[in-house]
Design an enzyme around this catalytic site. Structure first.
Site, mmCIF file in Angstrom:
data_model
loop_
_atom_site.group_PDB
_atom_site.id
_atom_site.type_symbol
_atom_site.label_atom_id
_atom_site.label_comp_id
_atom_site.label_asym_id
_atom_site.label_seq_id
_atom_site.Cartn_x
_atom_site.Cartn_y
_atom_site.Cartn_z
ATOM 1 N N GLY A 113 0.815 -1.129 -0.096
ATOM 2 C CA GLY A 113 -0.027 -0.118 0.014
ATOM 3 C C GLY A 113 0.766 1.245 0.059
ATOM 4 O O GLY A 113 2.095 1.294 -0.062
ATOM 5 N N GLY A 115 2.559 3.688 1.513
ATOM 6 C CA GLY A 115 3.112 3.955 2.971
ATOM 7 C C GLY A 115 3.553 5.326 2.989
ATOM 8 O O GLY A 115 3.745 6.039 3.871
ATOM 9 N N ASP A 148 7.959 6.768 8.476
ATOM 10 C CA ASP A 148 7.154 7.979 8.970
ATOM 11 C C ASP A 148 6.390 8.655 7.699
ATOM 12 O O ASP A 148 5.946 9.673 8.067
ATOM 13 C CB ASP A 148 8.238 8.662 9.337
ATOM 14 C CG ASP A 148 9.275 9.129 8.475
ATOM 15 O OD1 ASP A 148 9.174 8.881 7.189
ATOM 16 O OD2 ASP A 148 10.673 9.272 8.894
ATOM 17 N N GLY A 149 6.210 7.915 6.678
ATOM 18 C CA GLY A 149 5.637 8.519 5.472
ATOM 19 C C GLY A 149 6.135 9.807 4.946
ATOM 20 O O GLY A 149 5.551 10.253 4.067
ATOM 21 N N ARG A 206 2.610 14.134 -7.777
ATOM 22 C CA ARG A 206 2.594 13.386 -8.896
ATOM 23 C C ARG A 206 1.095 13.299 -9.579
ATOM 24 O O ARG A 206 0.058 13.281 -9.026
ATOM 25 C CB ARG A 206 2.764 12.034 -8.339
ATOM 26 C CG ARG A 206 3.866 11.756 -7.746
ATOM 27 C CD ARG A 206 4.765 10.514 -7.586
ATOM 28 N NE ARG A 206 3.799 9.467 -7.154
ATOM 29 C CZ ARG A 206 4.085 8.204 -6.916
ATOM 30 N NH1 ARG A 206 5.272 7.622 -7.284
ATOM 31 N NH2 ARG A 206 3.113 7.241 -6.311
ATOM 32 N N ARG A 213 -1.866 -0.475 -10.201
ATOM 33 C CA ARG A 213 -0.677 -1.369 -10.473
ATOM 34 C C ARG A 213 -1.060 -2.800 -10.603
ATOM 35 O O ARG A 213 -2.048 -3.305 -9.848
ATOM 36 C CB ARG A 213 0.620 -1.093 -9.692
ATOM 37 C CG ARG A 213 0.073 -1.223 -8.282
ATOM 38 C CD ARG A 213 0.916 -0.496 -7.207
ATOM 39 N NE ARG A 213 0.779 1.177 -7.372
ATOM 40 C CZ ARG A 213 1.487 2.011 -6.969
ATOM 41 N NH1 ARG A 213 2.805 1.607 -6.354
ATOM 42 N NH2 ARG A 213 1.451 3.415 -7.075
ATOM 43 N N ASP A 297 4.252 -4.519 -7.411
ATOM 44 C CA ASP A 297 3.642 -3.324 -6.900
ATOM 45 C C ASP A 297 4.296 -2.021 -7.525
ATOM 46 O O ASP A 297 3.697 -0.851 -7.527
ATOM 47 C CB ASP A 297 3.919 -3.322 -5.492
ATOM 48 C CG ASP A 297 5.270 -3.134 -4.884
ATOM 49 O OD1 ASP A 297 5.795 -4.495 -5.185
ATOM 50 O OD2 ASP A 297 5.880 -2.377 -4.593
ATOM 51 N N ASP A 307 7.172 4.812 -9.981
ATOM 52 C CA ASP A 307 7.821 4.699 -8.847
ATOM 53 C C ASP A 307 9.374 4.953 -8.790
ATOM 54 O O ASP A 307 10.154 3.712 -9.383
ATOM 55 C CB ASP A 307 7.422 3.617 -7.881
ATOM 56 C CG ASP A 307 6.200 3.920 -7.118
ATOM 57 O OD1 ASP A 307 5.673 4.783 -7.255
ATOM 58 O OD2 ASP A 307 5.867 2.761 -6.690
#
Length: 622
Positions: A113, A115, A148-149, A206, A213, A297, A307
């Site tokens: 997911g 993150g 921590d994102g 983005r 995906r 992913d 990514d």
């Protein structure tokens, strides 16, 4: 004129419709922290996590235009850096994070997911089409696990620049509209040596029609026999069906409109995903792009480059180039990318399960490599200016060129750009006089004697290599079996090349390189001459050849040293280099006197040179 309190900016008027959240199952839980999210494709983000004093590093005019925005629209809004970093809610947006699973380095990893990514929504208009907007690095989501994102400035600059560079190269990619940094800091270990340093939190805005995906469909997979993990929605095939319907109806409308039978529709969709994936990796290979983390992913269902982490462009041509320091076995090396994509398509077929016809799905996957090879050869013909005829021997001409580039340590991008200068064969002009100038240029950017020794040094541990070599004497039969494995075979080839190098000297090497390149260029010129068989006026053909080659072979790509130079300046508070690099990368095929060398005029070190320029830091991308 409207009173000031009623005015809204262009950003605040973006036409959000957020179709994905209206169509797919959404997790509305308010439970904080990371957790398993069953029966959902998205989780709502209830609380924003603002940056401290967000400020723009760069804006992409081309990407902003996809939303109907200009740089002036953004900079004219005093709240824009907050809006575009996820620090303030854009009117109409609905923050969420996408749930997906994935196979990572060959093993099923269960729930993954977004993150560190927050979906803001989808903007759609008749003029500009449909675009999903995300902010990457905006804070913790239910999928952050122990993270921590946040994203730091160096990794954000790389993603921002490469997203736009790939789009300018004509390669399908997610886009990056803005890059914001801040006075909020997190600690990272950039050199992977146990020393953590404070780095500025940064956010990339983005864009893509969709970020769904292959791994999005894997959330419904049951327990994996090897990893023991399962998708968060294991066995919930109705969710898989909902997601499949959404993707086809929204992004493959021509398939939806031409198929009444569900399984036939789904097979047509799968076949088109296969072709899009083959087209994408063919384009990667032809510009020397290595993704680095081709897990399921990270595979876009729309055939986009998705990514940007430890990516890299080839410097010296090396088919075994690995840009990801954690990929010890070279699973995602440059050479391995097509087969990795094929493997991922097999995993997608398994995830779609009964939605596909199993036999047809297998046959479709089997078509991938022939499809890829045909597309790859088609692009390579353009890179060589072979546009009038297709000959069976063209494939051998290309493979021999790449072998020669590898053996001589030629720069991938520069060599192809130089080949447009190889003159057309003409009567009365000697071969040496015709090709001498371009031959000198090609040889000038080939590797030196010392560089080639470094390049061909075996990478296997000395003890392990010695044991295998002793096996050749003590147990020849076993050695024959071991030597056939790709990893060992590569080491033996390196040893052979190194032995050959050590038996010669620098002058002999230069002479051999000149002879080898002269022979290949002679073959290439003979092939060029057959482009105009029976044509009286060759001028249009010559002009077409140069035009196609110069619009297919970029003058510049985002080499790591270029990105690192921009990062180095930005970390000192100077964002001008990021913007200068962006402007050059936006026109990769145009001739320009502007240089992307290092600040001291240093040329890029080849990726196998263990002593890069003093200003180039070796970093781990996180």
């Amino acid at each position: 004129m409207d009173p000031p309190q009623c005015r809204s900016s262009a950003l605040e008027r973006l036409p959000f419709n957020n179709t994905a959240l209206k169509t797919l199952p959404v997790d509305d839980s308010e439970e904080p922290g990371s957790r398993t999210v069953p029966a959902a494709c998205f989780s709502r983000i209830r609380t924003l996590q603002p940056l401290v004093r967000p400020v723009f590093v760069a804006l992409s005019p081309a990407a902003l235009a996809l939303l109907g925005l200009s740089v002036q629209d953004v900079l004219g809004d005093p709240l824009s850096s907050e809006y575009l970093s996820g620090s303030r809610l854009l009117p109409g947006s609905e923050p969420a994070a996408h749930c997906y699973s994935g196979h990572q380095f060959g093993l099923f990893a269960g729930q993954l997911g977004d993150g560190a990514v927050m979906y803001l929504g989808e903007v759609e208009s008749e003029t500009h089409g449909r675009w999903e907007i995300q902010v990457k690095g905006a804070g913790v989501t239910p999928y952050s696990r122990d993270g921590d994102g946040r994203k730091v400035l160096r990794s954000s600059i790389r993603e921002f620049l490469c997203s736009e560079a790939m789009a300018a190269l004509g390669i399908p990619s997610t886009r990056a509209a803005s890059l914001v940094t801040s006075d909020l800091y997190v600690t990272r270990d950039p050199l992977n040596n146990g020393r953590r340093v404070s780095e500025r939190c940064s956010v990339v805005l983005r864009l893509a029609p969709s970020f769904i995906r292959f791994g999005s469909f894997e959330i419904c997979l049951g327990r994996d026999d090897f990893s023991g993990l399962q998708g968060p929605s294991a066995g919930r095939h109705e969710i898989r069906s909902q997601l499949l319907d959404y993707v086809i109806e929204a992004f493959y409308r021509h398939i939806q409109q031409t198929h009444t039978d569900r399984k036939n529709r789904n097979m047509a969709f799968f076949k088109e995903v296969m072709v899009k994936t083959a087209e994408l990796v063919a384009q990667w290979q032809c510009v020397g792009f290595c993704h680095g983390v081709l897990n399921t992913d990270n595979m876009s269902i729309l055939g986009l480059t998705l990514d940007y982490g430890p990516f890299g462009f080839l410097d010296r041509f090396d088919p075994d180039f690995v840009c990801n320091a954690s990929d010890k076995r070279g699973r995602y090396s440059y050479r391995a990318q097509p087969s990795a994509c094929r493997w991922n398509l097999t995993r997608l077929a398994e995830a779609l399960g009964s939605e596909l016809n199993a036999a047809e799905a297998k046959a479709t996957v089997d078509e991938f490599m022939p499809t890829y090879k045909a597309l790859y050869l088609g692009i390579m013909r353009k890179k060589l200016g072979l546009v009038r005829k297709e000959e069976v021997a063209d494939s051998e001409l290309v493979s021999d060129l790449l072998c020669l580039m590898h053996n001589t340590g030629a720069d991938f991008t520069n060599t192809f750009r130089l080949l447009s200068r190889v003159p057309w064969p003409e009567e009365g002009v000697s071969e040496q006089a015709a090709v001498g100038p371009v031959l000198d240029l090609i040889l000038k950017q080939c590797a030196s004697y010392e560089e080639l020794k470094v390049a061909n040094k075996p990478t296997m541990e000395d003890g392990e290599l010695a044991m295998i070599l002793s096996m050749a004497q003590t147990n020849p039969a076993m050695f024959g079996i071991v030597a056939e494995s790709p990893a060992v075979s590569e080491q033996l080839v390196r040893m052979g090349r190194l032995k050959e190098l050590l038996s010669t000297d620098q002058d002999e090497l230069k002479e051999k390189q000149r002879d080898d390149w002269t022979r290949w260029i002679s073959r290439y010129r003979r092939r060029l001459s057959r482009e105009c068989d029976g044509t009286a006026d060759m001028s249009p053909i010559k002009e077409e050849r140069i035009s196609i080659m110069n619009s297919t072979n970029p003058r510049v790509v985002l080499r790591n040293y270029i990105a690192q130079n921009a990062i180095r300046a930005a970390e000192k508070g100077d964002f001008s280099e990021v913007n200068r690099v962006l402007k050059i990368l936006e026109k990769p095929y145009s001739e320009s006197d502007e240089s992307l060398d290092g600040p001291d005029g240093t040329k890029p070190a080849p990726h196998y040179d263990r002593k890069p320029p003093a200003w180039a830091k070796t970093i781990r991308i996180t």
